[in-house]
Design a protein around this motif. Sequence first.
Motif, PDB file in Angstrom:
ATOM      1  N   LYS A   3       0.745  -1.547  -0.408  1.00 55.06           N
ATOM      2  CA  LYS A   3      -0.071  -0.068  -0.098  1.00 55.06           C
ATOM      3  C   LYS A   3       0.759   1.269  -0.248  1.00 55.06           C
ATOM      4  CE  LYS A   3      -3.773   1.320   2.576  1.00 55.06           C
ATOM      5  NZ  LYS A   3      -4.549   1.482   3.178  1.00 55.06           N
ATOM      6  N   LEU A   4       0.873   2.196  -1.102  1.00 55.61           N
ATOM      7  CA  LEU A   4       0.903   3.186  -0.275  1.00 55.61           C
ATOM      8  C   LEU A   4       0.108   4.183  -0.189  1.00 55.61           C
ATOM      9  CD1 LEU A   4       3.660   5.287  -1.929  1.00 55.61           C
ATOM     10  CD2 LEU A   4       2.487   5.333  -3.840  1.00 55.61           C
ATOM     11  N   ILE A   5       0.963   5.341   0.329  1.00 60.35           N
ATOM     12  CA  ILE A   5       0.461   6.147   1.196  1.00 60.35           C
ATOM     13  C   ILE A   5       0.885   7.578   1.534  1.00 60.35           C
ATOM     14  CG2 ILE A   5      -0.285   7.241   3.830  1.00 60.35           C
ATOM     15  CD1 ILE A   5       0.152   3.638   4.747  1.00 60.35           C
ATOM     16  N   TYR A   6       0.018   8.580   0.857  1.00 65.87           N
ATOM     17  CA  TYR A   6      -0.029   9.750   1.206  1.00 65.87           C
ATOM     18  C   TYR A   6      -0.363  10.612   2.218  1.00 65.87           C
ATOM     19  CZ  TYR A   6       1.396  14.474  -1.301  1.00 65.87           C
ATOM     20  OH  TYR A   6       1.699  15.841  -1.077  1.00 65.87           O
ATOM     21  N   GLY A   7       0.728  11.522   3.474  1.00 62.04           N
ATOM     22  CA  GLY A   7       0.059  12.248   3.882  1.00 62.04           C
ATOM     23  C   GLY A   7       1.898  13.490   4.649  1.00 62.04           C
ATOM     24  N   MET A 121       3.882   1.195   2.118  1.00 59.89           N
ATOM     25  CA  MET A 121       5.222   2.667   2.080  1.00 59.89           C
ATOM     26  C   MET A 121       4.959   4.395   2.302  1.00 59.89           C
ATOM     27  SD  MET A 121       6.927   1.151  -1.537  1.00 59.89           S
ATOM     28  CE  MET A 121       4.971   1.672  -2.589  1.00 59.89           C
ATOM     29  N   ASP A 122       5.411   4.784   2.893  1.00 60.59           N
ATOM     30  CA  ASP A 122       4.553   6.043   2.422  1.00 60.59           C
ATOM     31  C   ASP A 122       5.511   7.165   1.483  1.00 60.59           C
ATOM     32  OD1 ASP A 122       7.157   7.189   4.037  1.00 60.59           O
ATOM     33  OD2 ASP A 122       5.995   7.408   5.955  1.00 60.59           O
ATOM     34  N   ILE A 123       5.042   8.023   1.499  1.00 59.72           N
ATOM     35  CA  ILE A 123       5.740   8.929   0.473  1.00 59.72           C
ATOM     36  C   ILE A 123       5.304  10.326   0.763  1.00 59.72           C
ATOM     37  CG2 ILE A 123       3.280   9.051  -1.638  1.00 59.72           C
ATOM     38  CD1 ILE A 123       5.495   9.463  -4.052  1.00 59.72           C
ATOM     39  N   GLY A 124       6.437  11.076   0.571  1.00 59.31           N
ATOM     40  CA  GLY A 124       6.799  12.336   0.895  1.00 59.31           C
ATOM     41  C   GLY A 124       7.641  13.988   0.366  1.00 59.31           C
ATOM     42  N   ALA A 126       5.880  17.210  -2.488  1.00 59.65           N
ATOM     43  CA  ALA A 126       4.824  17.328  -3.368  1.00 59.65           C
ATOM     44  C   ALA A 126       5.314  16.888  -5.037  1.00 59.65           C
ATOM     45  CB  ALA A 126       4.604  19.042  -3.275  1.00 59.65           C
ATOM     46  N   THR A 127       6.045  17.375  -4.969  1.00 54.43           N
ATOM     47  CA  THR A 127       6.501  17.179  -6.154  1.00 54.43           C
ATOM     48  C   THR A 127       6.952  15.353  -6.974  1.00 54.43           C
ATOM     49  OG1 THR A 127       8.280  18.502  -6.912  1.00 54.43           O
ATOM     50  CG2 THR A 127       8.449  16.864  -8.774  1.00 54.43           C
ATOM     51  N   LEU A 128       6.780  14.333  -6.164  1.00 54.31           N
ATOM     52  CA  LEU A 128       7.531  13.387  -5.766  1.00 54.31           C
ATOM     53  C   LEU A 128       5.757  12.947  -6.279  1.00 54.31           C
ATOM     54  CD1 LEU A 128       9.237  10.457  -6.160  1.00 54.31           C
ATOM     55  CD2 LEU A 128       9.329  10.671  -4.044  1.00 54.31           C
ATOM     56  N   ALA A 129       5.059  12.715  -4.767  1.00 55.70           N
ATOM     57  CA  ALA A 129       3.866  12.460  -4.847  1.00 55.70           C
ATOM     58  C   ALA A 129       2.970  12.807  -5.607  1.00 55.70           C
ATOM     59  CB  ALA A 129       3.316  13.268  -3.733  1.00 55.70           C
ATOM     60  N   ALA A 130       3.076  14.256  -6.449  1.00 55.42           N
ATOM     61  CA  ALA A 130       2.148  14.295  -7.758  1.00 55.42           C
ATOM     62  C   ALA A 130       2.502  13.201  -8.707  1.00 55.42           C
ATOM     63  CB  ALA A 130       2.483  16.063  -7.518  1.00 55.42           C
ATOM     64  N   ALA A 131       3.866  12.752  -8.787  1.00 54.80           N
ATOM     65  CA  ALA A 131       3.850  11.737 -10.122  1.00 54.80           C
ATOM     66  C   ALA A 131       2.983  10.898 -10.018  1.00 54.80           C
ATOM     67  CB  ALA A 131       5.136  11.436 -10.021  1.00 54.80           C
ATOM     68  N   ALA A 132       3.075   9.978  -8.679  1.00 54.00           N
ATOM     69  CA  ALA A 132       2.642   9.254  -8.317  1.00 54.00           C
ATOM     70  C   ALA A 132       0.777   9.337  -8.121  1.00 54.00           C
ATOM     71  CB  ALA A 132       3.043   8.551  -6.837  1.00 54.00           C
ATOM     72  N   MET A 133       0.588  10.130  -8.043  1.00 51.70           N
ATOM     73  CA  MET A 133      -0.974  10.573  -8.233  1.00 51.70           C
ATOM     74  C   MET A 133      -0.878  11.040  -9.329  1.00 51.70           C
ATOM     75  SD  MET A 133      -3.130  14.284  -5.527  1.00 51.70           S
ATOM     76  CE  MET A 133      -1.135  14.001  -5.013  1.00 51.70           C
ATOM     77  N   ARG A 134      -1.404  11.631  -9.720  1.00 51.68           N
ATOM     78  CA  ARG A 134      -0.961  11.346 -11.643  1.00 51.68           C
ATOM     79  C   ARG A 134      -0.697   9.849 -12.356  1.00 51.68           C
ATOM     80  NH1 ARG A 134       2.001  16.180 -11.441  1.00 51.68           N
ATOM     81  NH2 ARG A 134       3.827  14.893 -12.196  1.00 51.68           N
ATOM     82  N   GLY A 136      -1.405   7.402 -11.056  1.00 54.12           N
ATOM     83  CA  GLY A 136      -2.499   6.070  -9.728  1.00 54.12           C
ATOM     84  C   GLY A 136      -2.408   5.075  -8.946  1.00 54.12           C
ATOM     85  N   LEU A 137      -1.159   6.158  -8.067  1.00 51.08           N
ATOM     86  CA  LEU A 137      -0.519   5.125  -7.599  1.00 51.08           C
ATOM     87  C   LEU A 137      -0.193   5.212  -6.088  1.00 51.08           C
ATOM     88  CD1 LEU A 137       3.355   4.747  -9.386  1.00 51.08           C
ATOM     89  CD2 LEU A 137       1.717   2.965  -8.971  1.00 51.08           C
ATOM     90  N   ILE A 138      -0.849   6.704  -5.392  1.00 50.47           N
ATOM     91  CA  ILE A 138      -1.888   6.153  -4.402  1.00 50.47           C
ATOM     92  C   ILE A 138      -2.701   5.621  -3.635  1.00 50.47           C
ATOM     93  CG2 ILE A 138      -1.884   8.296  -2.541  1.00 50.47           C
ATOM     94  CD1 ILE A 138       0.387   8.679  -3.767  1.00 50.47           C
ATOM     95  N   ASP A 139      -2.473   5.160  -2.635  1.00 52.28           N
ATOM     96  CA  ASP A 139      -3.717   3.630  -2.179  1.00 52.28           C
ATOM     97  C   ASP A 139      -4.388   4.624  -1.053  1.00 52.28           C
ATOM     98  OD1 ASP A 139      -3.524   1.647  -3.992  1.00 52.28           O
ATOM     99  OD2 ASP A 139      -1.226   1.624  -2.894  1.00 52.28           O
ATOM    100  N   GLU A 140      -3.599   5.440  -0.315  1.00 46.74           N
ATOM    101  CA  GLU A 140      -4.101   6.636   0.759  1.00 46.74           C
ATOM    102  C   GLU A 140      -3.455   7.721   0.688  1.00 46.74           C
ATOM    103  OE1 GLU A 140      -3.931   5.760   5.531  1.00 46.74           O
ATOM    104  OE2 GLU A 140      -4.312   4.265   4.671  1.00 46.74           O
TER     105      GLU A 140
END
Length: 187
Positions: A3-7, A121-124, A126-134, A136-140
Amino acid sequence: MRKLIYGMNLSLDGYIAAPGDDISWGVPTEELFRFWTDQLRVTELSLYGRKLWETMSSHWPTGDQQPDATPADVEFARLWRDMQKVVFSSTVDKVDWNTRLVSGDAVAEITRLKAEDGGPMDIGGATLAAAAMRAGLIDEYVLVTAPVLVGGGTPFFTALDSWVNLNLVETRTFPDGVVLTRYETKR
């Protein structure tokens, strides 16, 4: 599959940093700091963009050795140092503290890491998370919203090509009016 979490902490108007990368508005209370420590404790792998890596690595490797370190600081520093981390950057040339550097395609590497067996896994950053968000990789999504308007800066969310539908799974209020909302991506 992991699971990939962006918080992150963010302002009410949606920024993780005010202009000039100012994050002084987001100093956590003891209870909120404990929440983030608990999150770190159950995270198997942290993914960082360059800016967030530079912020974290400038303090936490020795955060437990500072004269004013609280027991909470000591615990967080030790957890942070010991956990596995990946930094995505084409400009950083050296990392330490159980960290691996990736200078290639971040989305491809995050996709590969997600496909592995293992814990969250967590992701932190803004730029990296934006790429993962676009991609469709973020689960939470974990939004810890402070009652402050900063008027600009680094946004938590990025522009997307299509909607992402979410399920609300938790809300919680912390001292000083800080509100946690946690959402899972509908698949």
